[in-house]
Design an enzyme around this catalytic site. Structure first.
Site, PDB file in Angstrom:
ATOM      1  CG  PHE A 153      86.036   3.478 137.241  1.00 40.06           C
ATOM      2  CD1 PHE A 153      86.652   2.439 136.435  1.00 40.06           C
ATOM      3  CD2 PHE A 153      86.460   3.518 138.371  1.00 40.06           C
ATOM      4  CE1 PHE A 153      87.930   2.093 136.621  1.00 40.06           C
ATOM      5  CE2 PHE A 153      87.897   3.130 138.869  1.00 40.06           C
ATOM      6  CZ  PHE A 153      88.525   2.727 138.115  1.00 40.06           C
ATOM      7  CG  ASP A 162      81.434   4.046 143.661  1.00 42.74           C
ATOM      8  OD1 ASP A 162      81.856   4.914 144.295  1.00 42.74           O
ATOM      9  OD2 ASP A 162      81.882   3.351 142.687  1.00 42.74           O
ATOM     10  CE  LYS A 164      88.662   8.627 142.433  1.00 40.80           C
ATOM     11  NZ  LYS A 164      90.114   8.894 142.063  1.00 40.80           N
TER      12      LYS A 164
END
Length: 392
Positions: A124, A215, A244
């Site tokens: 993702f 990532d 995040k």
């Protein structure tokens, strides 16, 4: 717009690892904004940074030098393998920047006319058109075609499949220019990368001349018990991304790279809000607090405690749970397909008990509490989970 499958509560305030809803009910928060609230809720360091910065300067423009941006970039460079930082506002934007950088590098350095980026199945990478194309999960791509060209997918942790794909795509003007992976797949079911696999991937990239992009949107900034996820794998990426947890819940994203692959020039990429003084001041406060309060050690200890408790739970319910996986404070417990209920049903039952959890697919329950979580709160969370399971 109706784009979220929301649970029927409205959260109004938080403190530490707890939040309260509009009815006054308290919850132990093991979602943390989906691995985002690094220091929990209303942490004094964040309150101070927010208060001081909003009274000075919250936004100008990247037409000018921004002191707070420079200080955060310096902190990241001093505490990572990166030499350069580009700031944006989210993980998807950080990954977009990485994709653009890799494509330009492919054209001007690797001399590839049609570069391909290899990503992993079950990965993702975001919700923009390029990043859902990079995402190796068809459910996120449905009805959004035509998708962005230039991506191919291989199974995660499968080095033979990766090597075969590089060879098969080596045809004329279309070649692999970069490999983009998560050190640990979050949305893909909390699946850690294998050490041997990533060591081999790094070696292949060096031998063939490919860029390695990691990532770290979900695993970066201390979430795994190390500052960056790649530190668990004994390698360094050429490019990596963060978002995040970087400013503890204040929107920010960053794409970092080494000097050797920084081919961006003025005008190649930009962001109006990226690297604004407000977000960067908070990001710097979060980073400094992580180290000053020895939170990486807490993450390691509390993560081991949580996994031990979850494994004990699997022994009590072997027909329900298949496996416990994770690093630090990003952990998942996988359900057997024959368990009789889904991860969402467990999460709803836990919510009734005052524990907030998040799924990682239909069969995995994810645990991503703030990095300040205490030993007592870990015990409380597992007790609440066990009570929730007894109701199912």
């Amino acid at each position: 717009m109706n784009t979220y499958g929301r649970f029927p509560i409205a959260l109004e305030r938080g403190e530490g690892c707890r939040v309260w809803d509009s009815e006054g009910k308290s919850y132990l928060d093991f979602v943390a904004g989906i691995a985002t609230c690094t220091l929990g809720h209303a942490h004094p360091a964040m309150v101070q940074a927010v208060t001081e910065q909003i009274q000075k300067l919250h936004h100008v423009s990247n037409l000018y030098y921004i002191r707070e941006q420079g200080e955060l970039a310096e902190w990241i460079v001093n505490h990572s393998c990166a030499d350069q930082v580009f700031f944006c506002n989210s993980g998807a934007e950080a990954n977009e920047a990485a994709i653009k950088l890799a494509r330009k590098y492919a054209h001007v350095v690797q001399e590839i006319q049609y570069p391909v980026i290899l990503t992993a199945k079950a990965s993702f990478h975001g919700r923009t058109l390029a990043t859902i194309t990079a995402t190796g999960q068809p459910k996120y791509q449905k009805d959004f075609d035509p998708l962005m060209p230039g991506f191919e997918y291989v199974p995660y942790n499968d080095i033979e499949a990766l090597e075969n794909a590089i060879g098969e795509l080596d045809e004329g003007n279309r070649r692999v220019g970069a490999i983009m992976l998560e050190p640990l797949q979050g949305e893909g079911g909390v699946r850690p990368g294998d050490l041997d696999y990533f060591l081999r991937v790094r070696k292949i990239c060096d031998e063939v001349g490919l860029l390695l992009i990691l990532d770290e949107v979900q695993v970066g900034m201390g979430r795994t018990g190390k500052l960056w996820g790649y530190e668990n794998l004994g390698i360094e990426p050429d490019i990596f991304t963060s978002a995040k947890g970087l400013a503890g819940g204040i929107p920010i994203g960053a794409m970092m790279c080494k000097n050797s692959c920084n081919v961006f020039e003025p005008g190649n990429h930009a962001s109006t809000f990226g690297g604004n003084p407000f977000a960067c001041a908070v990001g710097l406060a979060v980073g400094r607090t992580l180290l000053a309060e020895n939170l990486l050690q807490n993450v390691q200890a509390r993560g081991e405690q949580l996994r031990k408790n979850l494994r004990a739970l699997t022994k009590k319910a072997p027909n329900v749970f298949a496996e416990v996986r994770g690093w630090g404070l990003i952990n998942g417990i996988e359900l057997h397909t024959t368990a009789g209920f889904s991860s969402i049903e467990i999460i709803k039952a836990a919510m009734d008990e005052g524990l907030l959890l998040v799924p990682a697919g239909p069969q995995v329950v994810r645990f991503v509490p703030p990095l300040i979580v205490s030993a007592d709160e870990i015990e409380e969370a597992t007790d609440k989970l066990e009570r929730a399971l007894s109701r199912l």
